[in-house]
Motif scaffolding. Structure first.
Motif, PDB file in Angstrom:
ATOM      1  N   MET A   1     -21.304  -1.164  10.009  1.00  0.00           N
ATOM      2  CA  MET A   1     -21.517   0.369  10.141  1.00  0.00           C
ATOM      3  C   MET A   1     -19.802   0.677  10.742  1.00  0.00           C
ATOM      4  O   MET A   1     -19.412   0.622  11.512  1.00  0.00           O
ATOM      5  N   SER A   2     -19.410   1.511   9.462  1.00  0.00           N
ATOM      6  CA  SER A   2     -17.933   1.903   9.821  1.00  0.00           C
ATOM      7  C   SER A   2     -18.075   3.272  10.676  1.00  0.00           C
ATOM      8  O   SER A   2     -16.757   3.480  11.432  1.00  0.00           O
ATOM      9  N   GLY A   3     -18.917   4.313  10.597  1.00  0.00           N
ATOM     10  CA  GLY A   3     -19.046   5.287  11.410  1.00  0.00           C
ATOM     11  C   GLY A   3     -20.291   6.020  11.170  1.00  0.00           C
ATOM     12  O   GLY A   3     -20.754   5.921  10.161  1.00  0.00           O
ATOM     13  N   VAL A   4     -20.373   6.696  12.336  1.00  0.00           N
ATOM     14  CA  VAL A   4     -21.744   7.711  12.390  1.00  0.00           C
ATOM     15  C   VAL A   4     -21.354   9.189  12.402  1.00  0.00           C
ATOM     16  O   VAL A   4     -20.641   9.626  13.618  1.00  0.00           O
ATOM     17  N   ILE A   5     -21.829  10.084  11.733  1.00  0.00           N
ATOM     18  CA  ILE A   5     -22.027  11.747  11.745  1.00  0.00           C
ATOM     19  C   ILE A   5     -23.255  11.819  12.719  1.00  0.00           C
ATOM     20  O   ILE A   5     -24.331  11.669  11.808  1.00  0.00           O
ATOM     21  N   LEU A   6     -23.483  12.256  13.941  1.00  0.00           N
ATOM     22  CA  LEU A   6     -24.390  12.688  14.441  1.00  0.00           C
ATOM     23  C   LEU A   6     -24.798  14.110  14.654  1.00  0.00           C
ATOM     24  O   LEU A   6     -23.885  14.838  15.160  1.00  0.00           O
ATOM     25  N   ASP A   7     -25.662  14.564  13.807  1.00  0.00           N
ATOM     26  CA  ASP A   7     -25.959  15.960  13.622  1.00  0.00           C
ATOM     27  C   ASP A   7     -26.942  16.225  14.480  1.00  0.00           C
ATOM     28  O   ASP A   7     -28.145  15.666  14.325  1.00  0.00           O
ATOM     29  N   CYS A   8     -26.647  17.141  15.549  1.00  0.00           N
ATOM     30  CA  CYS A   8     -27.710  17.337  16.666  1.00  0.00           C
ATOM     31  C   CYS A   8     -27.731  18.562  17.123  1.00  0.00           C
ATOM     32  O   CYS A   8     -27.043  19.387  16.896  1.00  0.00           O
ATOM     33  N   ASP A   9     -28.746  19.067  18.044  1.00  0.00           N
ATOM     34  CA  ASP A   9     -29.040  20.181  18.604  1.00  0.00           C
ATOM     35  C   ASP A   9     -29.290  19.947  20.290  1.00  0.00           C
ATOM     36  O   ASP A   9     -30.282  20.126  20.934  1.00  0.00           O
ATOM     37  N   THR A  10     -28.139  19.439  20.859  1.00  0.00           N
ATOM     38  CA  THR A  10     -28.445  18.768  21.961  1.00  0.00           C
ATOM     39  C   THR A  10     -29.150  19.462  23.078  1.00  0.00           C
ATOM     40  O   THR A  10     -28.670  20.456  23.984  1.00  0.00           O
ATOM     41  N   GLY A  11     -30.447  18.725  23.134  1.00  0.00           N
ATOM     42  CA  GLY A  11     -31.015  18.847  24.424  1.00  0.00           C
ATOM     43  C   GLY A  11     -31.331  17.599  25.235  1.00  0.00           C
ATOM     44  O   GLY A  11     -30.320  16.985  25.122  1.00  0.00           O
ATOM     45  N   ILE A  12     -32.273  17.330  25.752  1.00  0.00           N
ATOM     46  CA  ILE A  12     -32.405  16.220  26.653  1.00  0.00           C
ATOM     47  C   ILE A  12     -32.440  14.964  25.784  1.00  0.00           C
ATOM     48  O   ILE A  12     -31.748  14.050  26.208  1.00  0.00           O
ATOM     49  N   ASP A  13     -33.345  14.987  24.790  1.00  0.00           N
ATOM     50  CA  ASP A  13     -33.394  13.811  24.188  1.00  0.00           C
ATOM     51  C   ASP A  13     -31.982  13.432  23.365  1.00  0.00           C
ATOM     52  O   ASP A  13     -31.863  12.223  23.061  1.00  0.00           O
TER      53      ASP A  13
END
Length: 313
Positions: A1-13
């Motif tokens: 795995m070369s890289g990850v784009i984490l698309d998030c809506d940052t709450g607790i989990d």
């Protein structure tokens, strides 16, 4: 795995998933943020704050869509606290977000690193759908797509039938399903199998690792919420499961199914429907439009081991 784009809506989990990423050495190329658990500005601030708290201060954060495609904004502070991090008094980071227009940045990164990046989406799918509309070749440019979303064959949480990330933007979810890529939806049918035991919670509480300490602080509000659902003071790990399976897909087996999102205005709006009837063979090509993969079996023990080890518990 070369890289990850984490698309998030940052709450607790989401915060728990980021803490896992830090401890597991997940190569986060960028975090893009969408409306969902909280408004996008607060989610962006929370994403920077959590990244910095767990030692990932070099990961850029890009603010994205502030509302769904075809309905009013709805958020979930009752689940995640008014500040999105369990009202635990987490001091916000002073680091600025790297920019806006997250969908554009997703496209730019995919074009710059064709075939190398994975997208892991743990919020509503507005940013991902916009990126697909901007670049129809996006499915050819990314390595894998893993989404925390849906409740195929299970009850919903945002509504009787709708899981929150799909329910918050059903039209965007349908755009993602219609794209010709192999996409895994890690839904409530899988994540609700992951409640932490009392011994595991005690390990988090006792740990002196900063990642575990952050998790323990933000978890208190979550434990209150889930006690009413689970009948004991525990919680399940929605977003961490999606990220762990992106890193170690072998911890689960998968079923390929035809799927669609209910887009009507009735009580089933936002329901992710998968054809589980078995009247005809399941599709063989997971990249076919209108076809997704869902989690079938899950090694919950191994998943918990990976998560707890990564946060230092």
């Amino acid at each position: 795995m070369s890289g990850v784009i984490l698309d998030c809506d940052t709450g607790i989990d989401d915060a728990l998933a980021i803490a896992y990423a830090a401890g597991a050495g997940v190569p986060l190329t960028a975090c893009t943020v969408v409306h969902g658990n909280v408004p996008v500005d607060l989610g962006s601030r929370n994403t920077v704050t959590v990244l910095d708290a767990v030692g990932l201060d070099g990961v850029p954060v890009y603010r994205g869509a502030s509302r769904p495609m075809a309905q009013e904004l709805m958020t979930a502070e009752h689940v995640h606290g008014q500040d999105g991090l369990g009202d635990a008094g987490i001091e916000p980071s002073a680091r600025a977000v790297a920019g806006d227009l997250a969908a554009v940045r997703i496209v730019e990164l995919a074009r710059a690193h064709p075939g190398e990046l994975s997208i892991v989406a743990v919020g509503p799918l507005t940013n991902i759908a916009l990126a697909l509309l901007l670049e129809p070749r996006l499915p050819e440019l990314v390595d894998q797509v893993v989404i925390m979303g849906g409740a195929v064959g299970a009850v919903g949480n945002a509504s009787e039938t709708g899981e929150a990330n799909i329910w918050h933007d059903p039209e965007a979810a349908q755009v993602v399903i219609d794209a010709p890529w192999d996409v895994v939806f890690v839904g409530l049918e899988a994540t609700m199998r992951t409640p932490l035991t009392q011994e595991q919670l005690a390990r988090i509480e006792r740990s002196e690792d900063p990642r575990a300490q952050l998790c323990w602080r933000v978890l208190q509000h979550y434990l209150d919420v889930y006690e009413n659902v689970l009948g004991e003071r525990s919680c399940v790990l929605h977003d961490p499961l999606a990220l762990v399976l992106a890193v170690e897909p072998g911890l689960a087996t998968y079923r390929t199914v035809r799927a669609f999102v209910e887009l009507g205005r009735g009580g089933t709006r936002g329901m992710l429907v998968g054809d589980l009837r078995g009247f005809r063979p399941d599709p063989e090509d997971p990249r076919a439009p209108g076809v997704i993969r869902i989690v079938d079996t899950l090694d919950t023990v191994a998943f918990h081991d990976r998560f707890l080890a990564a946060i230092g518990a």
